[in-house]
Motif scaffolding. Structure first.
Motif, mmCIF file in Angstrom:
data_model
loop_
_atom_site.group_PDB
_atom_site.id
_atom_site.type_symbol
_atom_site.label_atom_id
_atom_site.label_comp_id
_atom_site.label_asym_id
_atom_site.label_seq_id
_atom_site.Cartn_x
_atom_site.Cartn_y
_atom_site.Cartn_z
ATOM 1 N N ASP D 224 -39.576 -18.397 13.178
ATOM 2 C CA ASP D 224 -40.425 -18.425 11.987
ATOM 3 C C ASP D 224 -41.126 -19.765 11.909
ATOM 4 O O ASP D 224 -42.295 -19.848 11.559
ATOM 5 C CB ASP D 224 -39.575 -18.249 10.728
ATOM 6 C CG ASP D 224 -38.691 -17.031 10.834
ATOM 7 O OD1 ASP D 224 -39.223 -15.967 11.179
ATOM 8 O OD2 ASP D 224 -37.467 -17.167 10.631
ATOM 9 N N VAL D 225 -40.359 -20.806 12.216
ATOM 10 C CA VAL D 225 -40.883 -22.168 12.122
ATOM 11 C C VAL D 225 -40.620 -22.853 13.441
ATOM 12 O O VAL D 225 -39.633 -22.545 14.110
ATOM 13 C CB VAL D 225 -40.159 -22.947 10.999
ATOM 14 C CG1 VAL D 225 -40.805 -24.289 10.778
ATOM 15 C CG2 VAL D 225 -40.156 -22.140 9.709
ATOM 16 N N VAL D 226 -41.497 -23.763 13.852
ATOM 17 C CA VAL D 226 -41.266 -24.464 15.105
ATOM 18 C C VAL D 226 -41.484 -25.962 14.921
ATOM 19 O O VAL D 226 -42.443 -26.380 14.282
ATOM 20 C CB VAL D 226 -42.151 -23.916 16.240
ATOM 21 C CG1 VAL D 226 -43.620 -23.959 15.836
ATOM 22 C CG2 VAL D 226 -41.926 -24.689 17.528
ATOM 23 N N THR D 227 -40.504 -26.727 15.438
ATOM 24 C CA THR D 227 -40.623 -28.183 15.399
ATOM 25 C C THR D 227 -40.765 -28.691 16.828
ATOM 26 O O THR D 227 -40.060 -28.253 17.727
ATOM 27 C CB THR D 227 -39.377 -28.812 14.754
ATOM 28 O OG1 THR D 227 -39.366 -28.474 13.369
ATOM 29 C CG2 THR D 227 -39.394 -30.324 14.920
ATOM 30 N N VAL D 228 -41.721 -29.593 17.014
ATOM 31 C CA VAL D 228 -41.922 -30.190 18.336
ATOM 32 C C VAL D 228 -41.395 -31.616 18.312
ATOM 33 O O VAL D 228 -41.645 -32.340 17.346
ATOM 34 C CB VAL D 228 -43.418 -30.191 18.720
ATOM 35 C CG1 VAL D 228 -43.604 -30.833 20.085
ATOM 36 C CG2 VAL D 228 -43.981 -28.787 18.685
ATOM 37 N N MET D 229 -40.637 -31.995 19.350
ATOM 38 C CA MET D 229 -40.223 -33.392 19.441
ATOM 39 C C MET D 229 -40.581 -33.969 20.803
ATOM 40 O O MET D 229 -40.711 -33.233 21.787
ATOM 41 C CB MET D 229 -38.724 -33.543 19.164
ATOM 42 C CG MET D 229 -37.786 -33.020 20.220
ATOM 43 S SD MET D 229 -36.077 -33.133 19.679
ATOM 44 C CE MET D 229 -35.879 -34.889 19.486
ATOM 45 N N ARG D 230 -40.802 -35.271 20.820
ATOM 46 C CA ARG D 230 -41.139 -35.925 22.073
ATOM 47 C C ARG D 230 -40.533 -37.326 22.052
ATOM 48 O O ARG D 230 -40.652 -38.027 21.045
ATOM 49 C CB ARG D 230 -42.651 -36.002 22.244
ATOM 50 C CG ARG D 230 -43.073 -36.554 23.596
ATOM 51 C CD ARG D 230 -44.561 -36.363 23.861
ATOM 52 N NE ARG D 230 -45.356 -37.246 23.033
ATOM 53 C CZ ARG D 230 -46.396 -36.825 22.312
ATOM 54 N NH1 ARG D 230 -46.724 -35.546 22.301
ATOM 55 N NH2 ARG D 230 -47.080 -37.671 21.583
ATOM 56 N N ASP D 231 -39.895 -37.694 23.127
ATOM 57 C CA ASP D 231 -39.275 -39.027 23.229
ATOM 58 C C ASP D 231 -38.444 -39.346 21.990
ATOM 59 O O ASP D 231 -38.529 -40.440 21.437
ATOM 60 C CB ASP D 231 -40.356 -40.100 23.417
ATOM 61 C CG ASP D 231 -41.219 -39.776 24.616
ATOM 62 O OD1 ASP D 231 -40.687 -39.120 25.539
ATOM 63 O OD2 ASP D 231 -42.412 -40.125 24.605
#
Ligand SMILES: Nc1ncnc2c1ncn2[C@@H]1O[C@H](COP(=O)(O)OP(=O)(O)OP(=O)(O)O)[C@@H](O)[C@H]1O
Ligand SMILES: Nc1ncnc2c1ncn2[C@@H]1O[C@H](COP(=O)(O)OP(=O)(O)OP(=O)(O)O)[C@@H](O)[C@H]1O
Ligand SMILES: [Mg+2]
Ligand SMILES: [Mg+2]
Lengths: 318, 362, 331, 518
Positions: D224-231
């Motif tokens: 339903d929801v998406v979180t993007v993470m980087r480093d």
């Protein structure tokens, strides 16, 4: 002559069993009596590390420049190089209770009693307990225990005599001088030799464990126990008939005498030659003689031998 | 049919049956070698002499199950036997029922030291207990300054206790000592097989990381294991004192290796996670039986005993390994290679995971 | 800040395992030297090695065994068996030289025997060597029974007891050579590299085409052979053998190796660590002996040291935390 | 870009779904030099499936380990139902209903499946009733739709089977927050579908699900929801409707990726590298026959447990076949062990990285050089460490392995980078026949694309490649030929062009099981 300075070490087979502790008492007594201004040290290895430990202590004593080391040898001839080194370094090595088989590096040996005699005494006790006739087995310490081996040998020698013709020595087992092993070995002997009437154990741990085992299994009237034991540990079993007779010399005296000899040697008041006589405080005069039980070596014979029975054991146990 | 059974009862069942067969085999062999061997007396002898080692082995098993090991047990037994003897000599008046409790408490204290170091400071058990093996023993020797406990100095009831029978059936005499040992074993068995807390011992030993992730309190479990083994060693010390009366500072020397022997012969995986108390009892019995029977066996001289004993132990273990493997394979219908694969994998994995833990700790 | 970093680095260094061992060693030597006038004498320094030379020689191979992820409890029994075999053969007329060779071979065979059950049958080494610990000792007993064998030829005793190079006797020479050999094997050779991998993950090694069985086998054969060598050296040093030669040495040996920082689970550890720990143990024992602390006090002290050494990471952590808080608080 | 990007839609989402069950605010966590988490914030709502994406090493696993009390954060706060909490142990988290399925399956090999599920259920009586336990385990396992004998011991379970056990354990607890770290990475398509079923069911029950995956198509199907993470940093949180695949990818890698899974023309030669006839091993597979040409990429497809790995293991000599003929370069060969296989130029990249792939406690360099150590010996027969380092560095660049230090333990790398190290190790042997088993399991788009590129290049250099993969898009984009296995047998073959998702699955599942898939 009292009051001279000589650092001395009393080195038992290992720490933690009663006889050696008594020997220490005797030595302490002599130390005080002779007003030795040097240090007296009672030190030994751990039982599980006895041989290496004795060698190590012998070696370090040499490098410390101790005047004398009083050794109850548990390392057989393995101690020889260390002992020689010590002797070279000017440390007198006096053995007591158990000698160096080859006598190398050893100044002399203070024998509690004549080893041949021990054999005879053990044979005699077996004779009287078994009523002159029957099977018996031996429960020894470890297969490597030099003096136990010597005594058993002496006993077997004695058994050749006419008198003992009807005595049958059926077995030798080893209890490694540990209570539980000796205990189980004793019982195994009973099962293995149904006609056996006596367990002969020339070691304080073994005789006590064997007696306990016979008592616990209610076997005391069929299988007796005898050998060499400390009165304090054996008194109960002697009184209740499990171990009617056993023998021992006085370890306090042994320690006392050993200290005396060593002191005299260390302070050059004595050379340590055959025929030399000296006077050891409360114990009287002794003579240095050639040790008949070994190919080489000198000895001072202490004696006498006490055979303990219901009569005298309680007094001795005090 | 067999497969179904095996499948239902699992690996331990396989192991135990195999061990049992080996045991029976040995008894039969010796009864053919030694006359009037197979009788009540044998039972009495073995049952009593196994009692002490069995207690210790049960404790050891609990520890090994959690993928640890307790090498200090011998010293603990010695210390407890000695100190307890000292206490009793000083205060003969202590009520008998209290004495074993005191013994277990003293033992548990020693266990707690091991447990704290291993469970909370995360130090490898084999190193910790190797060290405490030496430390406890030296504490004993130094505090005793060489004097030994003698039977004479102990209260009469204690010496008597060692020889009292709980009950007698024909020639079969069952000592209280034996009953105690069996009771302890039974309790341990039920705890380990029937209680979740007990099952978690297996989980922790089987895969410590997974246990951590699954929310099992690994520290508490490991601590428990060492406390129990300590307490049981204490109890063993009490029996040791009662049985042998005269206690020198060498008391209990080498019991640690004996117990490890019983445990591994008993089919407990030395990497933890699998094993059973029944197996341990059988293992202890097997070794003791071999030892005593060999003394009685006319064919082997005194000097051959250890040589034969060592080889027989090895054979027992080997046979156990082989047979349970074959049976396992039938159970999981795996091929040899696969089995090696999975077993090897788990074994190695276990050690590695622990190693990882070590690496992660700092 | 800068100075902080610097001292922090020093701290980190001291707090590494080798660092810890090294510090302990330094302290020991200073204490011993000041405590006893005899400590620094050459003869004492030689004795210091000679008295446990056999143990430390075996400790070197034991390092390989444990890094390999196994353990060998039977080393002391192999030492005993080899020594007794030598004595037995010598007594039954084999010339001493030949007896030595045969004894060493026997050691190799014992190692191979262990190897078979461990690497090929797949029984854990702890179990196998626990059994052979009893068994091999038993065979030693069979050979010499209750006899003590002595009166070996002059040259044999001399080799064990006299110096052959300056003040250094043969066994010490062997020890030093072995250190170098083991170091190279472990740190620089493919064999050593594979040893580490097998120790840290046997399966990966196998999947990478390492002949795990062969290497495990070799390690145990080596362990058996060196143990036998040590046993014979012992016989030469004390000039006599008995059934109880080297009885119970295994625990001391393993203690030394573990104190050296070799992970009991295999895969990590170094020769440097072992050598340092050997020096520590020897100096500790000798120092204590010179100050008349013998027997259990020595083993007890070693025990405590052993625990301390595995606590190094914890200690480091604690110190680091203190350090942080110390730097956090503005002065 | 430290904190959440508050778009109006998103706050709308929160209205719609209600307050956070679990929330993290400004969490940071460092391992030595690497800052795994950097001031990271996230809110998980009841009844939502919240996807978390990011490259290998982005910090996803670390994040969830801090959520479940395995790691303690260096700074930042954790709230459950709005109250601040600190998990020092995993129990603490479990008590509050936070459970997780970790990236590396974690089962107890010595316990049977049922116990693995119930080992730590405090709500159950302390006294274990076995029949009950087994019954309930049966129920849960059937609810999962996997067929597993709950009495079977967990040792010898395939990765997939282990995974199922873990899921069973998690859902058997009454969880309020369920975290799944790449659960699908070792599952094959129809098992993934089942997993989705479960996830959705849990959502209906109001559980907050945090779902980590590298397979974007899954995200779009499920979340339903998406979180993007980087480093270790939070990049964005959005309702799934507002994001596009390319958008996500761009945010993940910080640049936009071109031309991912498009097929390339085959470079297969007609020189037969490997010819296998009637290969069989009892209990694993039977009459398997096929050929692989130089430069050809042959894909083995099928359900987990179909026997693909076993065939590979037979070719690599780990578990040799009982019967059948293997020919390399036209010569009949006997492969009785990995050494033999290596001599014949065969390399096998295992599916089980942690257990069989690389030694986690050893350094990256040594892992890479292990299979060909002899090559690095100098004249004295000693290892030349410089040359080792040089090669390792070459692979670091070629495969861009994310690490500061090649002497670091492989265990400290993120899953994906570990995978690359394992690949490097085998490429280092310059194989003529490369068998790769699930090579992109658990690695991110970027890395995946690189792996694919590498495989293609190898093929182009004339290496014969066997690719075992449960990831159909991957199969379809790489395969010159697709061989399908079912229950230990080869059941069909497609050319790369013919093959479609449907046709392959149909064949892999077999008609009898079609019901389940649909
Ligand atoms: N135990 C550890 N020790 C040291 N560094 C670690 C540890 N665990 C993770 N890291 C580092 O933290 C960073 C994040 O790792 P993490 O496993 O969370 O990444 P990830 O997003 O899960 O990657 P993947 O998708 O490959 O699983 C990586 O750089 C990794 O090297
Ligand atoms: N690592 C392993 N350890 C033990 N057994 C295994 C392992 N891998 C596979 N097996 C066994 O081999 C059988 C076939 O599984 P295999 O892995 O060959 O199938 P697969 O098609 O390769 O599935 P996967 O997707 O897991 O690779 C499995 O049922 C399992 O019992
Ligand atoms: Mg991850
Ligand atoms: Mg597979």
């Amino acid at each position: 002559e009292k009051g001279l300075k000589a650092d001395m070490v009393l080195l038992p087979k290992f720490l933690g069993i009663l006889p050696f502790d008594q020997a220490n008492q005797g030595a302490e007594e002599a130390h005080a009596e002779l007003e030795n201004t040097g240090a007296f040290l009672y030190t030994g290895p751990t039982p599980e590390n006895s041989v290496a430990g004795q060698i190590e202590i012998m070696t370090t004593s040499a490098s410390q420049g101790q005047a004398a080391v009083m050794l109850s040898n548990n390392a057989g001839d393995q101690i020889v190089p260390a002992a020689n080194a010590a002797a070279k370094a000017g440390t007198k090595v006096v053995t007591w209770d158990s000698p160096i088989p080859s006598a190398e590096g050893e100044a002399l040996f203070v024998a509690q009693v004549d080893f041949g005699e021990i054999g005879v005494v053990m044979a005699d006790m077996a004779y009287s307990i078994l009523g002159g006739e029957g099977e018996f087995a031996t429960l020894s310490a470890t297969p490597d225990a030099a003096n136990q081996n010597a005594w058993i040998e002496a006993m077997e020698e004695a058994l050749k005599g006419e008198k003992y013709a009807k005595l049958k020595h059926v077995d030798i087992v080893y209890g490694d001088d540990q209570s539980e092993v000796s205990y189980n070995r004793a019982l195994a002997l009973v099962d293995k030799h149904p006609n056996m009437g006596l367990i002969m154990s020339p070691t304080s741990v073994g005789i006590q464990a064997a007696a306990k085992a016979m008592q616990d299994e209610d076997l005391c009237d069929t299988v007796k126990v005898s050998g060499l034991g400390v009165p304090a540990e054996m008194v109960t079993y002697t009184m209740n008939g499990c171990a009617p007779e056993f023998a021992l010399w006085d370890f306090v005296d042994l320690g006392y005498l050993t200290y005396y000899v060593s002191y005299l040697l260390a302070t050059d008041q004595m050379k340590g030659e055959v025929g030399e006589t000296f006077d050891a405080g409360r114990m009287g005069t002794f003579t240095v003689e050639k040790d008949p039980t070994r190919d080489a070596g000198l000895r001072v014979l202490m004696g006498p031998f006490t055979v303990y029975t219901t009569e005298n054991v309680e007094a001795a146990a005090k | 049919m067999l497969d179904k059974l095996v499948n239902r009862l699992g690996t331990n069942f396989v192991r135990i049956t195999v061990l049992f067969l080996v045991l029976v085999g040995i008894i039969l062999f010796f009864s053919s070698q030694i006359d009037n061997y197979l009788n009540a007396r044998l039972f009495n002898r073995i049952s009593i002499s196994v009692a002490i080692i069995a207690l210790i082995a049960v404790g050891q098993a609990m520890v090994v199950l959690t993928r640890n090991i307790d090498l200090s047990l011998g010293s603990i037994v010695g210390c407890v036997a000695y100190f307890l003897g000292g206490i009793l000599a000083a205060h003969p008046g202590i009520p008998p029922l209290l004495v074993p409790v005191i013994a277990m408490l003293i033992g548990a204290c020693f266990g707690a030291i091991n447990g704290y170091l291993v469970a909370y400071l995360k130090l490898p058990a084999i190193i910790v207990t190797l060290a405490t093996l030496a430390i406890f023993r030296s504490v004993l020797v130094e505090s005793s300054d060489g004097t030994s406990i003698t039977t004479a100095s102990l209260p009469e009831w204690l010496i008597e206790f060692a020889r009292q029978n709980a009950f007698v059936i024909g020639d079969f005499r069952v000592r209280w000592i034996v009953v105690i040992a069996l009771l302890v074993a039974l309790i341990a068995h039920i705890y380990l097989t029937r209680f979740r807390a007990g099952r978690q011992f297996f989980a922790v030993g089987s895969n410590p990381d997974a246990a951590e992730f699954a929310g099992i309190n690994v520290r508490r479990i490991v601590m428990q294991a060492f406390l129990v083994s300590g307490a049981l060693a204490g109890l063993a010390g009490f029996i040791y004192l009662a049985r042998f009366g005269n206690i020198t500072v060498v008391a209990g020397l080498g019991l640690e290796l004996k117990s490890v022997g019983a445990v591994v012969v008993g089919g407990v995986n030395i990497f933890g996670g699998s094993g059973s108390i029944i197996g341990v009892l059988l293992g202890a019995t097997l070794i003791d039986l071999l030892d005593t029977s060999l003394v009685r066996w006319a064919l082997v001289s005194e000097f051959w005993r250890d040589a034969v004993l060592g080889m027989l132990i090895l054979l027992a273990v080997a046979m156990d390994t082989f047979m349970s493997r074959k049976l396992l394979m039938r159970r999981n219908k795996m091929s040899d290679a696969e089995l090696d694969r999975s077993t090897a994998t788990t074994a190695v994995q276990s050690t590695r995971l622990v190693a990882d833990n070590q690496a992660k700790t700092p | 800040m800068n100075s902080n970093n610097f001292s922090a680095r020093i701290l980190a260094h001291i707090m590494s395992w080798e660092g810890f061992l090294f510090t302990v060693l330094a302290v020991l030597i200073v204490v011993n030297a000041s405590a006893s006038p005899f400590f620094l004498t050459v003869s004492n320094q030689i004795n210091l090695f000679q008295l446990s030379i056999e143990k430390v020689i075996v400790a070197l191979v034991m390092t390989l065994v444990i890094i390999n992820g196994e353990i060998d409890l039977s080393v002391a029994s192999i030492m005993g068996l080899a020594a007794c075999a030598f004595g037995f053969l010598f007594q039954s007329g084999v010339p001493a030289g030949g007896a030595v060779v045969l004894a060493l071979l026997l050691g190799g065979v014992c190692g191979a025997f262990n190897a078979f059950w461990i690497a090929w049958v797949g029984i854990p080494s702890l179990v196998v060597t626990l059994a052979t610990l009893i068994g091999f000792r038993g065979f030693a007993r069979v050979l010499v029974e209750d006899r003590g064998i002595t009166d070996f030829p002059e040259w044999f005793d001399t080799l064990g007891q006299q110096a052959i190079l300056g003040p250094i006797p043969l066994s010490m020479l062997i020890f030093f050579v072995l250190i170098v050999v083991c170091y190279i094997v472990l740190q620089r050779s493919t064999f050593g590299r594979k040893l580490y991998f097998i120790g840290s993950n046997r399966d990966v090694a196998e999947y990478s085409g390492v002949d795990v069985r062969r290497i495990k086998g070799l390690v145990f054969v080596a362990s058996g052979f060196i143990s036998a060598l040590a046993g014979v050296l012992f016989a030469a040093r004390v000039g006599a053998v008995r059934g109880d030669v080297a009885l119970g040495f295994e625990l001391d040996i393993i203690t030394i190796v573990l104190l050296g920082g070799v992970s009991i689970f295999g895969g990590s550890g170094s020769m440097t660590g072992t050598v340092l720990s050997i020096l520590i143990v020897l100096n500790l024992r000798n120092g204590m002996a010179l100050s008349n602390f013998t027997g259990h006090l020595q083993t007890g002290a070693l025990g405590i040291l052993l625990i301390l050494s595995v606590m190094v990471p914890n200690i480091r952590e604690a110190v680091a935390r203190l350090w942080k808080s110390f730097r956090a608080t503005p002065t | 870009m430290g904190e959440t990007v508050q778009t109006p839609q998103q706050s709308a989402v929160h209205e719609m779904i209600g307050k956070a069950v679990l929330e993290m605010r400004g969490i940071s966590k460092a391992f030595g030099m690497t800052q795994a988490l950097d001031d990271f914030s996230i809110r998980l709502q009841a009844g939502t499936i919240h996807a978390l994406v990011g490259e290998n090493g982005a910090g996803k696993s670390t994040l969830i380990k801090t959520m479940t009390g395995i790691h303690q954060p260096d700074s930042g706060v954790l709230l459950v139902d709005g109250n601040e909490v600190a998990f020092h142990t995993t129990q603490a988290a479990q008590v509050l209903g936070v459970a997780a399925i970790y990236q590396e399956p974690m089962v107890f090999p010595d316990l049977d499946v049922a116990e693995n599920i119930f080992i730590n259920h405090h709500d159950r009586p302390a006294f274990v009733r076995w029949d009950e336990t087994y019954q309930e385990a049966e129920q849960i396992v059937t609810r999962l739709g996997v067929n597993l004998d709950v009495r079977r011991s967990a040792s010898g379970l395939t990765l997939a089977e282990q995974q199922s056990v873990e899921i069973a354990r998690a859902i058997s607890l009454n969880v309020r927050v369920l975290i799944m770290d790449e659960p699908s990475s070792s599952l094959s398509d129809h098992e993934v579908k089942r997993l989705f079923g479960i996830a959705r069911a849990l959502r209906e029950q109001g559980v907050a699900v945090l779902y980590i995956s590298h397979r974007l198509e899954e995200i779009f199907e499920l979340a339903d929801v998406v979180t993007v993470m980087r480093d270790g940093q939070h990049i964005s949180t959005r309702v799934i409707a507002e994001v596009t695949e390319d958008g996500l990818v761009a945010e993940m890698v910080g640049r936009d990726m071109q031309g991912k899974f498009n097929r390339q023309p085959s470079v297969a030669t007609d020189h037969v590298m490997l010819k296998v006839s009637n290969l069989a091993r009892i209990g694993a597979f039977r009459d398997v026959s096929f050929t692989v040409q130089k430069g050809e990429i042959v894909c083995f497809s099928g359900l987990v447990g179909a026997g693909r790995t076993d065939v590979a293991l037979a070719l690599f000599g780990i578990a040799p076949a009982d019967s059948g003929v293997i020919e390399i370069d036209g010569k009949t060969v006997v492969i009785n062990g990995p050494q033999a296989a290596q001599k014949l130029g065969i390399a096998y990249v295992s599916e089980d990285r942690r257990k069989l792939g690389i030694a986690m406690a050893e350094s990256i360099t040594t892992n890479i050089t292990l299979p060909v150590l002899e090559r690095y010996c100098n004249t004295l027969g000693l290892i030349d460490k410089q040359r080792e380092a040089a090669d390792a560095d070459r692979f670091r660049q070629q495969l861009n392995i994310k690490t500061a230090d090649l002497d670091a333990e492989v265990g400290t790398l993120s899953g994906g980078n570990q995978q690359k190290v394992m690949l490097a190790k085998w490429l280092n042997t310059n194989p003529g026949l490369l068998i790769v088993d699930e090579p992109t399991r658990g690695i991110d788009i970027g890395a995946k694309a690189e792996v694919h590129r590498i495989i293609r290049d190898l093929a182009a250099q004339g290496v014969a490649v066997i690719l075992i993969s449960s990831d159909l898009p991957e199969v379809l984009s790489l395969a010159d030929r697709v061989l399908v296995m079912r229950e230990g047998q080869l059941v069909g073959e497609f050319t790369g062009e013919q093959a479609t998702q449907e046709s392959v699955i149909q064949m892999a599942v077999g008609t009898d099981r079609q019901g389940e898939v649909a």
